[in-house]
Design a protein around this motif. Structure first.
Motif, short mmCIF file in Angstrom:
data_model
loop_
_atom_site.label_atom_id
_atom_site.label_comp_id
_atom_site.label_asym_id
_atom_site.label_seq_id
_atom_site.Cartn_x
_atom_site.Cartn_y
_atom_site.Cartn_z
N PRO A 53 0.82 -1.22 0.00
CA PRO A 53 0.00 0.00 0.00
C PRO A 53 0.85 1.27 0.00
O PRO A 53 0.51 2.25 -0.66
CB PRO A 53 -0.82 -0.11 1.29
CG PRO A 53 -0.76 -1.53 1.68
CD PRO A 53 0.50 -2.09 1.12
N LYS A 126 -5.26 -5.19 -4.35
CA LYS A 126 -5.84 -3.89 -4.69
C LYS A 126 -7.34 -4.00 -4.94
O LYS A 126 -8.09 -3.07 -4.64
CB LYS A 126 -5.16 -3.31 -5.93
CG LYS A 126 -3.74 -2.87 -5.68
CD LYS A 126 -3.09 -2.40 -6.95
CE LYS A 126 -1.63 -2.08 -6.72
NZ LYS A 126 -0.97 -1.59 -7.94
N ASN A 127 -7.77 -5.12 -5.49
CA ASN A 127 -9.18 -5.27 -5.87
C ASN A 127 -10.06 -5.87 -4.78
O ASN A 127 -11.28 -5.70 -4.85
CB ASN A 127 -9.28 -6.13 -7.13
CG ASN A 127 -8.66 -5.43 -8.32
OD1 ASN A 127 -8.75 -4.22 -8.45
ND2 ASN A 127 -8.03 -6.19 -9.19
N ASP A 130 -10.04 -4.88 1.86
CA ASP A 130 -10.43 -3.63 2.51
C ASP A 130 -9.30 -3.09 3.38
O ASP A 130 -9.10 -1.88 3.48
CB ASP A 130 -11.69 -3.83 3.36
CG ASP A 130 -12.93 -4.02 2.52
OD1 ASP A 130 -12.94 -3.56 1.34
OD2 ASP A 130 -13.89 -4.65 3.01
N TYR A 132 -6.13 -3.37 2.76
CA TYR A 132 -5.20 -2.74 1.82
C TYR A 132 -5.67 -1.33 1.48
O TYR A 132 -4.90 -0.37 1.55
CB TYR A 132 -5.09 -3.59 0.56
CG TYR A 132 -4.19 -3.01 -0.50
CD1 TYR A 132 -2.84 -3.32 -0.53
CD2 TYR A 132 -4.68 -2.14 -1.47
CE1 TYR A 132 -2.00 -2.78 -1.49
CE2 TYR A 132 -3.84 -1.60 -2.42
CZ TYR A 132 -2.51 -1.93 -2.43
OH TYR A 132 -1.68 -1.39 -3.38
N LYS A 133 -6.94 -1.20 1.15
CA LYS A 133 -7.50 0.10 0.78
C LYS A 133 -7.43 1.09 1.94
O LYS A 133 -7.14 2.27 1.74
CB LYS A 133 -8.93 -0.07 0.28
CG LYS A 133 -9.02 -0.83 -1.02
CD LYS A 133 -10.45 -1.15 -1.39
CE LYS A 133 -10.47 -2.05 -2.63
NZ LYS A 133 -11.79 -2.52 -2.94
N THR A 134 -7.65 0.59 3.14
CA THR A 134 -7.55 1.44 4.33
C THR A 134 -6.12 1.93 4.52
O THR A 134 -5.88 3.11 4.81
CB THR A 134 -8.03 0.68 5.58
OG1 THR A 134 -9.40 0.34 5.40
CG2 THR A 134 -7.86 1.51 6.84
N ARG A 137 -5.31 4.66 2.06
CA ARG A 137 -5.89 5.93 2.50
C ARG A 137 -5.06 6.56 3.62
O ARG A 137 -4.78 7.76 3.59
CB ARG A 137 -7.33 5.72 2.97
CG ARG A 137 -8.37 5.88 1.90
CD ARG A 137 -9.78 6.00 2.46
NE ARG A 137 -10.13 4.94 3.39
CZ ARG A 137 -10.57 3.73 3.04
NH1 ARG A 137 -10.70 3.41 1.77
NH2 ARG A 137 -10.87 2.84 3.96
#
Length: 153
Positions: A53, A126-127, A130, A132-134, A137
């Motif tokens: 990330p 990446k897809n 959650d 990873y996305k956090t 951010r």
């Protein structure tokens, strides 16, 4: 200070905005190096999962900083030589971050039998993740530079 050293050794004068941007991405690269070495030496896949990330954020910073330099160049706020040096520096940061990503993947792969290759693994993260996305951010908030438009420079 990395920017001051680079300025002095290369005889390049970066604008204050470029200095801030370089300092920001350098801090992110320093963090990715620290996380990677800790994950590697401690054989810690959980820690290694924090590398990709941050690598994504570093890639985004690199592109934003390049774009900002083009804007400053169009406005006459910097020189072509400083731009060449900036691009070389950004490319080096990107390579360091990519190497860290590869090392982290290998730490993680030791514990996951379904991790085929680095590209497939990171695309799946990446897809679908959650967490990873956090992390993306959070890293984006910690290491951010303003994206300039031609009218702002």
């Amino acid at each position: 200070d990395l920017v001051a050293t680079f300025d002095h050794e290369q005889h390049i004068d970066f604008s204050e905005a470029a200095k801030h941007e370089i300092s920001t991405i350098a801090s992110a690269v320093e963090m990715v190096l620290t996380i990677t070495t800790d994950a590697f030496f401690n054989d810690n896949p959980e820690l290694a999962s924090k590398v990709e990330p941050l690598n994504e954020v570093i890639d985004g910073l690199r592109e934003t900083i390049r774009g900002n330099h083009v804007v400053r160049l169009q406005k006459g706020n910097c020189s072509v030589q400083s731009g060449i040096s900036l691009v070389e520096l950004l490319n080096s940061f990107e390579r360091i971050s990519a190497y860290c990503s590869n090392i982290a993947f290998n730490v993680i792969a030791k514990y996951q039998t379904d991790a085929l290759d680095t590209h497939s693994y990171t695309e799946a993260l990446k897809n679908t993740s959650d967490a990873y996305k956090t992390m993306v951010r959070q890293y984006s908030e910690e290491f951010s530079v303003e994206k300039l438009s031609v009218t702002e420079a």
